[in-house]
Design an enzyme around this catalytic site. Structure first.
Site, short mmCIF file in Angstrom:
data_model
loop_
_atom_site.label_atom_id
_atom_site.label_comp_id
_atom_site.label_asym_id
_atom_site.label_seq_id
_atom_site.Cartn_x
_atom_site.Cartn_y
_atom_site.Cartn_z
N ASP A 171 -7.64 -2.60 -22.25
CA ASP A 171 -7.82 -3.34 -22.93
C ASP A 171 -8.78 -1.58 -23.95
O ASP A 171 -10.29 -2.05 -24.76
CB ASP A 171 -9.09 -3.67 -21.66
CG ASP A 171 -8.52 -4.73 -20.92
OD1 ASP A 171 -8.11 -5.96 -21.57
OD2 ASP A 171 -7.79 -4.72 -19.72
N HIS B 4 -10.88 -6.64 -14.78
CA HIS B 4 -9.30 -7.48 -15.44
C HIS B 4 -9.84 -7.90 -16.25
O HIS B 4 -9.98 -7.36 -17.76
CB HIS B 4 -9.03 -8.14 -14.15
CG HIS B 4 -7.78 -8.72 -14.59
ND1 HIS B 4 -6.74 -7.92 -14.84
CD2 HIS B 4 -6.45 -10.30 -13.91
CE1 HIS B 4 -5.53 -8.65 -14.60
NE2 HIS B 4 -6.00 -10.06 -14.47
N ARG C 19 1.12 -0.03 -22.58
CA ARG C 19 0.19 -0.59 -24.57
C ARG C 19 -0.85 -0.14 -25.19
O ARG C 19 -1.46 -0.80 -25.75
CB ARG C 19 -0.48 -1.62 -23.33
CG ARG C 19 0.81 -2.55 -22.28
CD ARG C 19 0.31 -3.53 -21.39
NE ARG C 19 -0.07 -2.87 -20.21
CZ ARG C 19 -1.39 -3.70 -19.60
NH1 ARG C 19 -1.05 -5.01 -19.26
NH2 ARG C 19 -2.52 -2.60 -18.21
N SER D 295 -4.57 -11.91 -12.38
CA SER D 295 -4.66 -13.44 -13.04
C SER D 295 -3.13 -13.91 -12.73
O SER D 295 -2.63 -14.71 -12.37
CB SER D 295 -4.17 -13.15 -14.18
OG SER D 295 -3.72 -12.35 -14.98
N HIS E 216 -7.31 2.44 -13.60
CA HIS E 216 -5.98 1.12 -12.97
C HIS E 216 -5.80 1.68 -11.40
O HIS E 216 -5.74 2.47 -11.13
CB HIS E 216 -4.64 1.33 -14.02
CG HIS E 216 -4.00 0.39 -14.78
ND1 HIS E 216 -2.85 0.04 -13.21
CD2 HIS E 216 -3.61 -1.01 -15.00
CE1 HIS E 216 -2.24 -1.52 -13.13
NE2 HIS E 216 -3.25 -1.74 -14.68
N1 CMX Z 1 -15.02 3.85 -14.66
C1 CMX Z 1 -16.69 4.52 -13.45
N2 CMX Z 1 -15.74 4.85 -12.66
C2 CMX Z 1 -14.50 4.23 -11.90
C3 CMX Z 1 -13.31 3.79 -13.12
C4 CMX Z 1 -13.91 3.55 -14.80
N3 CMX Z 1 -13.71 2.87 -15.49
N4 CMX Z 1 -12.10 3.82 -13.11
C5 CMX Z 1 -12.35 3.75 -11.54
N5 CMX Z 1 -13.80 4.34 -10.75
C6 CMX Z 1 -14.03 4.48 -9.68
C7 CMX Z 1 -14.61 2.87 -8.48
O1 CMX Z 1 -15.49 1.83 -9.54
C8 CMX Z 1 -13.76 3.15 -7.10
O2 CMX Z 1 -15.59 3.83 -7.04
P1 CMX Z 1 -16.30 3.45 -5.96
O3 CMX Z 1 -14.97 4.44 -4.40
O4 CMX Z 1 -17.98 4.32 -6.29
O5 CMX Z 1 -16.31 1.98 -5.23
C9 CMX Z 1 -13.26 4.86 -7.20
O6 CMX Z 1 -13.24 4.93 -8.69
C10 CMX Z 1 -12.42 4.52 -7.29
O7 CMX Z 1 -11.71 3.61 -7.89
P2 CMX Z 1 -9.86 3.63 -7.90
O8 CMX Z 1 -8.66 3.55 -6.75
O9 CMX Z 1 -9.36 4.87 -8.83
O10 CMX Z 1 -9.73 2.51 -8.88
P3 CMX Z 1 -9.45 0.46 -8.13
O11 CMX Z 1 -7.89 0.59 -8.42
O12 CMX Z 1 -10.30 0.65 -7.38
O13 CMX Z 1 -10.03 -0.01 -9.47
C11 CMX Z 1 -9.68 -0.13 -11.90
C12 CMX Z 1 -9.21 -0.19 -11.01
C13 CMX Z 1 -9.51 -1.16 -13.14
C14 CMX Z 1 -11.20 -1.88 -11.62
C15 CMX Z 1 -11.10 0.48 -12.54
O14 CMX Z 1 -10.47 1.92 -12.54
C16 CMX Z 1 -11.77 0.20 -13.08
O15 CMX Z 1 -13.18 -0.88 -12.87
N6 CMX Z 1 -12.18 0.72 -14.53
C17 CMX Z 1 -13.08 0.15 -15.40
C18 CMX Z 1 -12.48 -1.54 -15.78
C19 CMX Z 1 -11.23 -2.31 -16.92
O16 CMX Z 1 -11.37 -1.46 -17.50
N7 CMX Z 1 -11.20 -2.55 -16.32
C20 CMX Z 1 -9.31 -3.42 -17.19
C21 CMX Z 1 -8.04 -2.58 -16.16
C22 CMX Z 1 -6.80 -3.76 -17.08
C23 CMX Z 1 -7.08 -5.07 -16.86
O17 CMX Z 1 -6.30 -5.61 -15.94
O18 CMX Z 1 -7.10 -5.69 -17.71
#
Ligand code: CMX
Length: 464
Positions: free
Chosen positions: A404, A302, A358, A272, A349
């Site tokens: 979140d 996000h 937070r 964002s 994250h």
């Molecule tokens: N549940 C399951 N799998 C997860 C995970 C979770 N909470 N967090 C990361 N992973 C997975 C990723 O999908 C990725 O899988 P692939 O290799 O199969 O694609 C792997 O672990 C490595 O990911 P990462 O490098 O640890 O995390 P990223 O930087 O790619 O992604 C984020 C970060 C936040 C998108 C991810 O942790 C996620 O999807 N979390 C759940 C959604 C969430 O809570 N989002 C809110 C974030 C805060 C905000 O912006 O508001």
């Protein structure tokens, strides 16, 4: 007594006068205000940027690998963002202040209570802690700018109830662009050295109007379409809570103050913030830039994660037919979620490598105000289970909870049960951070963003 709180839009004489003043190369700044302080700081910050460019312009900030380029630009240092900085271990600092430090130093309404977002806004824009009187002057200024044009109200009234609240918010902001002072001033040939001034005005107007827009969406989608009124003597969060119909609940109002402070800014690289900055770099006005940022916030990885967290917990409870699932039941549900190729919302994250401060701030609030809430018990048990389950997978870089994971249970406790609205609240808060930086983007004359992209073949050619 309810009213729509909405006025029919006419181009205000003061707006035209402000634009004429800007075209004569004069700022529209009143003494003692937040805007005066920003105006005073601009030459100093411009000189600082000039010095950085002269002294360090040719220095390297780090290496860019192919993994970084194809992996979502993770870790590439490629943007200036002065309002906040995120440390992977420690979490966010707003102009150098951690969340506990903000709670110590920012003015509050309730003695010993939560800091207010107007005060944080002063800090974000100036780097200086405001006095209570300065924070109050921001509240008053915002209250005086809060009304929204009737045609925006009409657009919202025509939206189907099942159009997601975030889509409605984005639609309303794009329509509200009709009021952009920056767009009008640009049309009339404003000098680039003055851009920051109408961007400041648009940003203040936008932040001021967001509670009315958000409350209108809330009422249209979940209630009868009517909303309360802005009280010129109240602070931003009290007014927002009044508009939503929760103003009598002092616990909710304090929660909203905390919520609006901690969700505001998370340095520049998140979707964002980066989107608002990117779109703004094309000199799209603050309305168009923020609407674009909100479209990114509406993604489930996000800001929409706050909706997803509660939905996921409630669907677990429903499938198990209990309000208090056991440790083992939660563990199996987490494993099932992962096995079905979904993420566990609220965990992980892209930058953080520890529990999000937070999350901790919200957990502390819950321990003080709702420690016996059964849903809070589940959120706490998840904190015991999910990091272990994610770590076992071996690929998740950060198994800890993010912001979140906690917000839904707090809002629900006070009766704001409609998860579909949660990301709108996140958006109202995020506006304070990304618009503060947008004012500085224009004050510092930052250029249009244009990183270099590569094709797969060009990458191969570079190294083979
Ligand atoms: N549940 C399951 N799998 C997860 C995970 C979770 N909470 N967090 C990361 N992973 C997975 C990723 O999908 C990725 O899988 P692939 O290799 O199969 O694609 C792997 O672990 C490595 O990911 P990462 O490098 O640890 O995390 P990223 O930087 O790619 O992604 C984020 C970060 C936040 C998108 C991810 O942790 C996620 O999807 N979390 C759940 C959604 C969430 O809570 N989002 C809110 C974030 C805060 C905000 O912006 O508001």
């Amino acid at each position: 007594m309810f009213s729509t709180g909405i006025s029919r839009f006419t181009s205000k004489p003061s707006v035209s006068a402000a634009i004429s003043q800007l075209l004569r190369n004069k700022s529209t700044v009143a003494a003692g205000s937040l805007k005066t302080r920003v105006a005073e700081l601009i030459p100093e910050k411009q000189a600082q940027l000039k010095e950085i460019k002269t002294k360090y312009g040719s220095k390297s900030l780090g290496e860019t690998t192919v993994d970084m380029a194809v992996g979502g630009m993770r870790g590439i240092k490629g943007m200036l963002w002065d309002t906040s900085l995120l440390d992977p271990e420690e979490g966010i600092r707003f102009r150098g202040f951690s969340i506990p430090e903000l709670k110590e130093s920012l003015p509050t309404i309730v003695e010993g209570g939560e800091p207010i977002p107007e005060a944080l806004f002063w800090l974000l824009l100036t780097g200086e802690l405001p006095t209570a009187a300065q924070a109050k002057s921001v509240s008053e200024d915002l209250n005086s700018r809060a009304s929204i044009p009737e045609f925006v109200n009409d657009i919202l009234d025509r939206c189907p109830r099942d159009l997601h609240p975030m889509s409605q918010l984005s639609l309303a902001l794009n329509a509200l662009q009709h009021e952009s002072i920056f767009a009008k001033a640009y049309d009339e040939g404003i000098n680039k050295t003055q851009y920051w001034d109408p961007v400041y005005e648009d940003s203040m107007n936008l932040i001021a109007k967001l509670p009315l827009i958000a409350a209108k969406i809330y009422s249209n989608v979940y209630r009868d379409g009517s909303i309360g009124e802005i009280d010129s003597a109240s602070d931003y969060s009290q007014n927002f809570a009044n508009l939503l119909g929760f103003g009598q609940n002092s616990g909710f109002v304090e929660l909203l103050r905390l919520y609006l402070v901690i969700h505001s800014d998370h340095e520049g690289g998140n979707v964002s913030a980066h989107t608002t900055h990117l779109v703004g770099s094309a000199l799209s006005d603050p309305y168009l830039s923020l609407a674009a940022g909100f479209n990114g916030l509406a993604g489930p990885l996000h800001g929409l994660a706050n909706q997803e967290v509660l939905r996921w917990i409630l669907s677990m409870n429903k499938s198990l037919n209990t309000e208090v699932p056991s440790y083992d039941q939660i563990l199996s549900y987490c494993k099932e979620t992962l096995a079905s190729g979904r993420v566990i919302p609220g965990y992980g994250h892209a930058v953080l490598r520890k529990t999000d401060p937070r999350y901790i701030a919200q957990r502390e609030f819950a321990l003080r105000h709702l420690k016996d809430d059964p849903l809070f018990a589940t959120v706490s048990t998840l904190y015991d289970i999910v990091p272990k389950v994610l770590a076992e997978q071996g690929k998740v870089k950060n198994p800890w909870p993010n912001v979140d994971a906690h917000s839904g249970v707090l809002l629900r406790h006070y009766g704001l049960t409609q998860q579909g609205f949660y990301t709108v609240l996140f958006g109202v808060s995020r506006a304070f951070g990304v618009l503060s930086q947008l004012v500085w983007d224009r004050a510092l004359g930052l250029p249009i963003e244009r990183p270099k992209s590569l094709t797969m073949n060009s990458i191969k050619k570079m190294f083979e």
